[in-house]
Design a protein around this motif. Sequence first.
Motif: not given
Length: 318
Positions: A1-28
């Motif tokens: 599903m398309l939403v799963n792709l963006f959820q995986r993208l969110n998880g990957y971004l959080e693994s690369q931009v550590i400690g800023q989950p809000e920044l990552v989610k707001e970007l998406l």
Amino acid sequence: MLVNLFQRLNGYLESQVIGQPELVKELLIALLADGHILVEGPPGLAKTRAVKVLSDCIEGDFHRIQFTPDLLPADLTGTDIFRPETGDFDFQRGPIFNALILADEINRAPAKVQAAMLEAMAEKQVTAGGKTHTLPDLFLVMATQNPIEQEGTYPLPEAQLDRFLMQLNVSFPGEESELAILRLNRGEALGEEKSDPVAVSQDEVFAGRKAVLTIYMAEDVERYIIRLSMATREPARYSDKLANCLQMGVSPRATLALDRCARAHAWLEGRDFVTPEDVQKMAYPVLRHRLLLSYEAQAEGLNPDDIITELLNQVAAV
């Protein structure tokens, strides 16, 4: 599903931009809601890294623009170049013609540059040499500004602030997050193999935007969004505190932004409907840069988040 792709993208971004989950989610959310984001925070908190990592995952060009007091609009939008061999002028496109833009320290640029950014952000086009040039369909600006240094800066006018879908205040990471940042940085310096980025095409981004718009929102939730906006314009109807603290309320653009962001938030959470909690969660980044506080509120040391908390307390969700 398309939403799963963006959820995986969110998880990957959080693994690369550590400690800023809000920044990552707001970007998406900004990407899915087709808007721009203003990030305020001290230097060194991975603001540049966040956009760069996102650009590595999404089909589209990335460009960082360092805003300075001597920057000219043509440095941003481009200019006409005379070609002697043909006797014609050709438009040389500037860095604004990229899909993902990091406008670093945007408040250091003068008013003329701010005006050029305003047209680009609002209408996805630039005008140069009497001609209008269209920007890419996928166009996202993440602008940053330093809340500490005010010398040599030009405060963003309300008209431009209103063009930003959200404003995010970034804070320092915690102890464990900073330890993870240290280890990640050392691993990158040693050239250690890292996980492959989650690839997202532009077609998938546009499909995600359509999916967000189809999320079900009950009329009660729609009216809740409208009541929140109206309460900033008629604060005396709700509480004396709001009436004394608000000098000017938000525009209908804020209502539209809150609607889209609440939908995108619900969609990323894996739901096909919007709840009042989605609206309340997104009220802070959507409204904080649009509220104009009174001198009394500033004298009391109140900030926009304090007013939004009071707003949510006073306006009934149903």
